[in-house]
Design a protein around this motif. Sequence first.
Motif, PDB file in Angstrom:
ATOM      1  N   LYS A   8       0.845  -1.198   0.000  1.00 23.69           N
ATOM      2  CA  LYS A   8       0.000   0.000   0.000  1.00 23.69           C
ATOM      3  C   LYS A   8       0.885   1.255   0.000  1.00 23.69           C
ATOM      4  O   LYS A   8       0.662   2.190  -0.779  1.00 23.69           O
ATOM      5  CB  LYS A   8      -0.936  -0.007   1.206  1.00 23.69           C
ATOM      6  N   ALA A   9       1.892   1.283   0.855  1.00 23.62           N
ATOM      7  CA  ALA A   9       2.807   2.423   0.930  1.00 23.62           C
ATOM      8  C   ALA A   9       3.571   2.588  -0.387  1.00 23.62           C
ATOM      9  O   ALA A   9       3.761   3.714  -0.862  1.00 23.62           O
ATOM     10  CB  ALA A   9       3.777   2.246   2.099  1.00 23.62           C
ATOM     11  N   TYR A  10       3.987   1.478  -0.980  1.00 25.27           N
ATOM     12  CA  TYR A  10       4.712   1.500  -2.264  1.00 25.27           C
ATOM     13  C   TYR A  10       3.847   2.171  -3.330  1.00 25.27           C
ATOM     14  O   TYR A  10       4.309   3.037  -4.069  1.00 25.27           O
ATOM     15  CB  TYR A  10       5.060   0.056  -2.663  1.00 25.27           C
ATOM     16  N   ARG A  11       2.579   1.777  -3.396  1.00 21.82           N
ATOM     17  CA  ARG A  11       1.659   2.362  -4.384  1.00 21.82           C
ATOM     18  C   ARG A  11       1.447   3.851  -4.121  1.00 21.82           C
ATOM     19  O   ARG A  11       1.377   4.642  -5.054  1.00 21.82           O
ATOM     20  CB  ARG A  11       0.329   1.620  -4.367  1.00 21.82           C
ATOM     21  N   GLU A  12       1.345   4.212  -2.856  1.00 17.83           N
ATOM     22  CA  GLU A  12       1.126   5.619  -2.504  1.00 17.83           C
ATOM     23  C   GLU A  12       2.330   6.481  -2.872  1.00 17.83           C
ATOM     24  O   GLU A  12       2.180   7.674  -3.124  1.00 17.83           O
ATOM     25  CB  GLU A  12       0.796   5.755  -1.015  1.00 17.83           C
ATOM     26  N   GLU A  13       3.521   5.892  -2.915  1.00 20.89           N
ATOM     27  CA  GLU A  13       4.736   6.630  -3.292  1.00 20.89           C
ATOM     28  C   GLU A  13       4.796   6.904  -4.791  1.00 20.89           C
ATOM     29  O   GLU A  13       5.621   7.693  -5.234  1.00 20.89           O
ATOM     30  CB  GLU A  13       5.981   5.855  -2.859  1.00 20.89           C
ATOM     31  N   GLY A  14       3.949   6.251  -5.563  1.00 17.56           N
ATOM     32  CA  GLY A  14       3.880   6.543  -6.996  1.00 17.56           C
ATOM     33  C   GLY A  14       4.103   5.333  -7.873  1.00 17.56           C
ATOM     34  O   GLY A  14       5.150   4.708  -7.827  1.00 17.56           O
ATOM     35  N   VAL A  15       3.079   5.001  -8.622  1.00 17.38           N
ATOM     36  CA  VAL A  15       3.143   3.933  -9.619  1.00 17.38           C
ATOM     37  C   VAL A  15       2.430   4.441 -10.879  1.00 17.38           C
ATOM     38  O   VAL A  15       1.999   5.583 -10.935  1.00 17.38           O
ATOM     39  CB  VAL A  15       2.489   2.624  -9.106  1.00 17.38           C
ATOM     40  N   LYS A  16       2.327   3.589 -11.868  1.00 17.64           N
ATOM     41  CA  LYS A  16       1.666   3.908 -13.142  1.00 17.64           C
ATOM     42  C   LYS A  16       2.413   4.978 -13.934  1.00 17.64           C
ATOM     43  O   LYS A  16       1.821   5.737 -14.692  1.00 17.64           O
ATOM     44  CB  LYS A  16       0.207   4.326 -12.940  1.00 17.64           C
ATOM     45  N   LYS A  17       3.717   5.070 -13.734  1.00 18.17           N
ATOM     46  CA  LYS A  17       4.511   6.005 -14.526  1.00 18.17           C
ATOM     47  C   LYS A  17       4.547   5.503 -15.965  1.00 18.17           C
ATOM     48  O   LYS A  17       4.531   4.304 -16.213  1.00 18.17           O
ATOM     49  CB  LYS A  17       5.929   6.107 -13.972  1.00 18.17           C
ATOM     50  N   GLU A  18       4.606   6.437 -16.886  1.00 23.90           N
ATOM     51  CA  GLU A  18       4.645   6.055 -18.300  1.00 23.90           C
ATOM     52  C   GLU A  18       6.077   5.802 -18.737  1.00 23.90           C
ATOM     53  O   GLU A  18       7.009   6.456 -18.276  1.00 23.90           O
ATOM     54  CB  GLU A  18       4.003   7.134 -19.153  1.00 23.90           C
ATOM     55  N   LEU A  19       6.207   4.867 -19.655  1.00 23.88           N
ATOM     56  CA  LEU A  19       7.498   4.514 -20.227  1.00 23.88           C
ATOM     57  C   LEU A  19       7.405   4.752 -21.721  1.00 23.88           C
ATOM     58  O   LEU A  19       6.458   4.284 -22.360  1.00 23.88           O
ATOM     59  CB  LEU A  19       7.786   3.026 -19.930  1.00 23.88           C
ATOM     60  N   ASP A  20       8.357   5.486 -22.287  1.00 24.27           N
ATOM     61  CA  ASP A  20       8.354   5.728 -23.732  1.00 24.27           C
ATOM     62  C   ASP A  20       8.898   4.479 -24.421  1.00 24.27           C
ATOM     63  O   ASP A  20      10.100   4.243 -24.443  1.00 24.27           O
ATOM     64  CB  ASP A  20       9.212   6.946 -24.055  1.00 24.27           C
ATOM     65  N   ILE A  21       7.976   3.669 -24.955  1.00 22.88           N
ATOM     66  CA  ILE A  21       8.392   2.398 -25.564  1.00 22.88           C
ATOM     67  C   ILE A  21       8.799   2.536 -27.027  1.00 22.88           C
ATOM     68  O   ILE A  21       9.190   1.548 -27.654  1.00 22.88           O
ATOM     69  CB  ILE A  21       7.302   1.316 -25.400  1.00 22.88           C
ATOM     70  N   LYS A  22       8.698   3.735 -27.579  1.00 26.35           N
ATOM     71  CA  LYS A  22       9.225   4.052 -28.911  1.00 26.35           C
ATOM     72  C   LYS A  22       8.719   3.102 -30.001  1.00 26.35           C
ATOM     73  O   LYS A  22       9.441   2.785 -30.943  1.00 26.35           O
ATOM     74  CB  LYS A  22      10.748   4.068 -28.892  1.00 26.35           C
ATOM     75  N   GLY A  23       7.505   2.588 -29.855  1.00 30.42           N
ATOM     76  CA  GLY A  23       6.934   1.714 -30.872  1.00 30.42           C
ATOM     77  C   GLY A  23       7.488   0.294 -30.870  1.00 30.42           C
ATOM     78  O   GLY A  23       7.164  -0.510 -31.737  1.00 30.42           O
ATOM     79  N   VAL A  24       8.325  -0.038 -29.908  1.00 30.71           N
ATOM     80  CA  VAL A  24       8.900  -1.384 -29.801  1.00 30.71           C
ATOM     81  C   VAL A  24       7.817  -2.328 -29.283  1.00 30.71           C
ATOM     82  O   VAL A  24       7.029  -1.969 -28.421  1.00 30.71           O
ATOM     83  CB  VAL A  24      10.112  -1.373 -28.843  1.00 30.71           C
ATOM     84  N   ASN A  25       7.769  -3.545 -29.821  1.00 34.68           N
ATOM     85  CA  ASN A  25       6.771  -4.504 -29.323  1.00 34.68           C
ATOM     86  C   ASN A  25       7.415  -5.458 -28.312  1.00 34.68           C
ATOM     87  O   ASN A  25       8.633  -5.597 -28.264  1.00 34.68           O
ATOM     88  CB  ASN A  25       6.077  -5.248 -30.472  1.00 34.68           C
ATOM     89  N   PRO A  26       6.578  -6.093 -27.500  1.00 36.49           N
ATOM     90  CA  PRO A  26       7.118  -6.975 -26.445  1.00 36.49           C
ATOM     91  C   PRO A  26       7.994  -8.110 -26.980  1.00 36.49           C
ATOM     92  O   PRO A  26       8.933  -8.526 -26.303  1.00 36.49           O
ATOM     93  CB  PRO A  26       5.872  -7.550 -25.770  1.00 36.49           C
ATOM     94  N   GLU A  27       7.706  -8.601 -28.177  1.00 39.02           N
ATOM     95  CA  GLU A  27       8.489  -9.723 -28.728  1.00 39.02           C
ATOM     96  C   GLU A  27       9.956  -9.366 -28.887  1.00 39.02           C
ATOM     97  O   GLU A  27      10.835 -10.215 -28.671  1.00 39.02           O
ATOM     98  CB  GLU A  27       7.899 -10.190 -30.068  1.00 39.02           C
ATOM     99  N   ALA A  28      10.241  -8.122 -29.268  1.00 40.74           N
ATOM    100  CA  ALA A  28      11.634  -7.701 -29.439  1.00 40.74           C
ATOM    101  C   ALA A  28      12.370  -7.734 -28.103  1.00 40.74           C
ATOM    102  O   ALA A  28      13.511  -8.210 -28.020  1.00 40.74           O
ATOM    103  CB  ALA A  28      11.673  -6.295 -30.044  1.00 40.74           C
ATOM    104  N   VAL A  29      11.724  -7.269 -27.045  1.00 42.08           N
ATOM    105  CA  VAL A  29      12.341  -7.263 -25.718  1.00 42.08           C
ATOM    106  C   VAL A  29      12.516  -8.690 -25.205  1.00 42.08           C
ATOM    107  O   VAL A  29      13.551  -9.036 -24.636  1.00 42.08           O
ATOM    108  CB  VAL A  29      11.513  -6.393 -24.740  1.00 42.08           C
TER     109      VAL A  29
END
Length: 171
Positions: free
Chosen positions: A32-53
Amino acid sequence: MKISISKPILTLIFLFLSVLGAESQTIKQQLKAYREEGVKKELDIKGVNPEAVITSARYFLGVKHRLGGLDHEGLDCSGLVYISFQKHGISMPRSSSEQGRYGKQIHARNSLERGDLVFFHMSWSKKLVNHVGIYLGDDEFIHVSSSNGCIISKLSDKDWKKGFLFGTRVW
């Protein structure tokens, strides 16, 4: 048939169950404390798909564990995620605890999709988020184990099932 259990044994059972319950409650409070400190930040995935990673992560299968490592000489769990994203120009934090703050949190294991990140609390560390991997689908994830190096494991295995905190979807 009557079963008789001595008072000392009952006391031990009670203490053991109390510790398990307290540990579970502590994890919930920390989460709960971890979530309150901030989650759901955006990541610039630059159009890369999960298969490449995922392909980049698979490149490290069999590599030994090395705390802080980022190459074929050795790497750790967050290093695997960091380098697998970095190879595609995606800037990901270096620690599993910070990596868990990016993307939409997924709380049910059966809602995970290929390419989601999976986060764990393993009992060997007091830190809440202390292990990370990449979900491959079909109950499997790739990660770096301190004892076995870069491997694929099942989320339903006892330790991973118990330690699972959440997944994140950055895609």
